[in-house]
Design an enzyme around this catalytic site. Structure first.
Site, mmCIF file in Angstrom:
data_model
loop_
_atom_site.group_PDB
_atom_site.id
_atom_site.type_symbol
_atom_site.label_atom_id
_atom_site.label_comp_id
_atom_site.label_asym_id
_atom_site.label_seq_id
_atom_site.Cartn_x
_atom_site.Cartn_y
_atom_site.Cartn_z
ATOM 1 N N ASP A 30 -43.383 -48.944 18.781
ATOM 2 C CA ASP A 30 -44.384 -48.676 19.601
ATOM 3 C C ASP A 30 -44.315 -49.399 21.070
ATOM 4 O OD1 ASP A 30 -46.760 -47.732 20.641
ATOM 5 O OD2 ASP A 30 -48.037 -48.009 18.974
HETATM 6 C C1 BGC Z 1 -49.342 -46.358 21.592
HETATM 7 C C2 BGC Z 1 -48.489 -45.052 21.196
HETATM 8 C C3 BGC Z 1 -48.147 -44.269 22.642
HETATM 9 C C4 BGC Z 1 -47.399 -45.498 23.264
HETATM 10 C C5 BGC Z 1 -46.610 -44.684 24.468
HETATM 11 C C6 BGC Z 1 -49.075 -47.087 22.625
HETATM 12 O O1 BGC Z 1 -49.682 -47.833 23.069
HETATM 13 O O2 BGC Z 1 -49.993 -46.884 20.638
HETATM 14 O O3 BGC Z 1 -49.124 -44.175 20.251
HETATM 15 O O4 BGC Z 1 -47.241 -43.190 22.040
HETATM 16 O O5 BGC Z 1 -48.394 -46.345 23.533
HETATM 17 O O6 BGC Z 1 -47.791 -44.102 25.297
#
Ligand code: BGC
Length: 754
Positions: free
Chosen positions: A289
């Site tokens: 993530d």
């Molecule tokens: C989120 C993810 C997301 C990523 C990119 C993160 O903060 O938890 O679900 O895909 O950001 O935007």
């Protein structure tokens, strides 16, 4: 004559200029690698993806290898078009490819409920209803349509990897991201995400399932340590991932922000290697993530394959670790193999995305169908619904900007509304990513378009007394209420915010024909439930939400959705009556966008102890003997169904047959559910959903449903053997239209001694 040839010449010139412009546009719209015809034996399509990956890896320098394992930073997310690396399309993530080897750029976009964040780049994408709405359909075809649409729009916009597919179970019903996910049951959630992501990947984009694992609340998500025992996690949250991964052949799994039993998820060997890669047989790659990578060697050896969006740990630091032997070249090649074999398997080399404007109307059709299949009728006293379109004389439409809009969920899942936020002034509890966003889809208009003989008036609902005044003089009052939610924060409680409970009560007191339409991300409490005549849960219903809601209110669509999660009567009944959140929220609670925020998290770490274990959702209510407000699997229809003739045949995969009959006057679809209660020795004092089928039935029609029960879904996970076991004993089969209404009961025995 001369005039004619001059005109001809002119049109030729115009045509050529047009063609040249189009050529320039099309070639500029594609990244450089697409112009060069990639060469090399790995371009031979007759070879397996594994072979092709190995061939290309064999040609790569160490620097080239490292370059494919991390992003370039936060620019993609934080900046606008001017700040991006040259070839990035401005999705949430970008990894430049290697043109000399024909390796494509990896263009990633968030796409939980549609392709996210287009406005700043002038891109349009369909805003689908939320994932929880999709899950409420219990319909694998709906999930496939959902995934196929996202996949094709990603391609149209030039992306070749999705960051969608959220599947964290609704263990904590105040979680701000429930709207992105698929409810509380691991089998339902796993199967729905499996079907969705498979269809998405069939469009030629890499799919992703996230957030692995147990990131079941947003509060403290980057530093909270989840504690749970092995059996409990394998039979709940991890089972959802297992099913999703196996059924979809997904290319990427995103590890989550939180720690699990003491290790960050993205450097948790048990999660990434032992379970995901070995037990589930996952052949794709693990992507962190955004900002969830915390180490180089530990993470690489635990099974992380790609750091996003930056390069703090998997850039120079990883190169050094390989050079000094801390990370073996074989592990580095394994990371690359996983990424490249996925790119070959999904078609990134052979069939790169083109660029075109998405088919807006195709998107509308899918969005509306999902909303119609996902809107749950929770109450319908005295046949209040459907409304009689032509005989009704006066309708009061109240609240929730229903004159112009329907609500959207926020955060990285945000699909930008065409034409901007339909309610420009941020209203409501502002979720973390900014104000509350509304889609331009007007229930007032769609209701007016149905009730042609009625006077339909709108009241904003900000003053309960004035709303009640309008309701009093109307045949029916339709009150729209909402609960905004977003990534980055949780709801403080299960109540509707901003005095909306008072609004409903005031309107219901003024009009006995009060219908409540909920636009919420997850479950809410309903202190007014006994005083209203009908309740529809529309979730965040997407760009065609208003059309779907009107079709259901007026009976053009007969509701068939069932709740994929439990609605509690009160927070007191939850496994954790208070949201686990110590210390109180602060800046470190936020998504780690801000360089100085979260790395100093350690001092703020706290435990979230999931001592309810595998008793998630309805299993908790069953085991504790608690009565929910609305149970899992529940949802009404404008017709009625009767169940009969259950037959259970034991065997390796027990077979269950039964009959469902439509006993009413309207055609409809019933989601017939099969639950199984395990032998007592298993220590699971509740039933589990093990199979279901959505049955289409004309009035008076009866159909026999035949289902086989997957032995995996009947098994328990024995931690000390690290294996699934089907325990000998008597299994009780319960069949019906909701987890709390199972008129049919049978048994089967699994033979053997333990
Ligand atoms: C989120 C993810 C997301 C990523 C990119 C993160 O903060 O938890 O679900 O895909 O950001 O935007």
């Amino acid at each position: 004559m001369r005039l004619r040839s001059a005109a001809k010449l002119l049109s030729l010139v115009i045509l050529s200029v047009g063609l040249i412009t189009m050529f320039i546009f099309l070639t500029r719209a594609q990244s450089p690698r697409q112009k060069e015809k990639p060469k090399g034996p790995w371009m031979d399509k007759s070879l397996s993806p594994d072979k092709r990956a190995d061939l290309v890896i064999g040609q790569m320098t160490l620097d080239e290898k490292i370059s494919l394992l991390h992003g370039g930073g936060w620019k993609e997310l934080l900046g606008g078009p001017d700040t991006l690396p040259t070839r990035s399309l401005g999705g949430a993530g970008f990894i430049p490819g290697i043109p000399r080897l024909g390796i494509p750029d990896l263009q990633m976009s968030d796409a939980a409920v549609g392709v996210a964040r287009g406005a700043v780049f002038g891109r349009y994408a369909t805003a689908l209803p939320s994932g929880v709405s999709e899950a409420s359909s219990w319909d694998l075809q709906v999930a496939r349509d959902y995934g196929a649409l996202i996949g094709s729009e990603l391609r149209d916009l030039g992306f070749n990897m999705s960051l969608g597919g959220g599947i964290n179970l609704t263990r904590e019903p105040r979680n701000g991201r429930i709207f992105e996910y698929k409810g509380e049951d691991p089998i339902l959630a796993g199967k729905m995400v499996g079907a969705e992501v498979k269809a998405e990947q069939e469009q030629g984009v890499i799919g992703d399932i996230k957030h692995y694992a147990l990131n079941d609340q947003e509060s403290g998500r980057t530093f909270a340590n989840v504690k749970i025992d092995t059996r409990a996690m394998r039979e709940s949250d991890l089972l959802a991932f297992e099913i999703g991964v196996k059924e979809s052949g997904v290319g990427a799994v995103m590890c989550s922000y939180n720690l699990l039993n003491g290790d960050y998820a993205c450097e948790n060997k048990y999660l990434l290697t032992d379970v995901l890669k070995k037990d589930f047989g996952f052949q794709g790659f693990v992507v962190s993530d955004w900002g969830a990578t915390h180490s180089t060697t530990k993470a690489a050896l635990a099974g992380l394959d790609m750091e996003m969006p930056g390069n703090e740990h998997f850039g120079d630091a990883l190169k050094k670790a390989v050079e000094n032997g801390e990370v073996l070249m074989s592990r580095l090649d394994d990371m690359l193999h996983r990424i490249l074999r996925t790119e070959f398997a999904v078609g990134l080399f052979d069939n790169p995305p083109g660029r075109k404007v998405p088919d807006i109307f195709a998107g509308f059709r899918v969005a509306q169908r999902v909303a119609e299949q996902g809107t749950v009728l929770l109450k319908n006293a005295n046949g209040q619904l459907p409304l009689q379109a032509l005989s009704i004389k006066t309708i009061a439409v109240i609240g929730s900007h229903a004159d112009i809009a329907v609500l959207s969920g926020g955060g990285s899942a945000q699909v930008d509304p065409p034409g901007g936020n339909a309610v420009p002034t941020p209203s409501g509890t502002a979720p973390f990513f900014g104000g509350v966003v509304w889609f331009p889809s007007s229930p007032l208009k769609t209701i007016r378009a149905k009730a042609l003989n009625a006077k339909v008036e709108y009241n904003a609902g900000t003053d309960p007394a004035s709303a009640a005044g309008l309701a009093k003089g109307s045949d029916v009052a339709i009150v729209f209420v909402n609960q905004p939610a977003s990534e980055g924060g949780d709801a403080p409680n299960l109540s509707l915010p901003e005095n909306q409970d008072q609004l409903v009560s005031a309107v219901a007191a003024a009009n006995p024909h009060t219908i409540v339409v909920l636009e919420t991300g997850g479950p809410v409490t309903m202190p007014w439930i006994d005083s209203v005549s009908a309740v529809l849960e529309a979730w965040y219903p997407g760009i065609k939400g208003a059309d779907a809601i009107a079709n259901i209110l007026f009976g053009d669509v007969n509701p068939s959705a069932k709740l994929p999660l439990t609605f509690a009567k009160s927070e007191v009944d939850l496994p954790h009556p208070m949201l686990t959140m110590q210390p109180p929220p602060g800046p470190g609670d936020m998504r780690p966008f801000f360089p100085d925020a979260p790395s100093k998290e350690n001092s703020r770490r706290f435990d979230i102890v999931y001592d309810e274990g595998l008793k998630v959702g309805y299993k908790w209510y069953d085991a504790e003997g608690k009565e929910p407000l609305f149970p899992f699997g529940y949802g009404l229809s404008y017709t009625t169904y009767a169940y009969s003739a259950l037959k259970v045949t034991p065997g390796q995969a027990p077979a269950v047959t039964f009959t469902v009959k439509n006993t009413g006057a309207r055609g409809g679809a019933e989601v017939a559910q099969v639950y199984v209660a395990l032998p007592q020795a298993d220590g699971e004092p509740f039933k589990r959903l093990v199979a279901w089928e959505k049955v289409q039935l004309a009035p008076g029609e009866a159909k026999t449903v035949a289902l086989t029960l997957d032995p995996h879904y009947l098994s328990i996970f024995t931690a000390d053997k690290s294996a699934w076991e089907l325990v000998p004993g008597d299994y009780k089969v319960l069949v019906g239209g909701s987890s709390r209404e199972t008129p049919l009961m049978g048994t089967f025995r699994v033979k053997g001694g333990r």
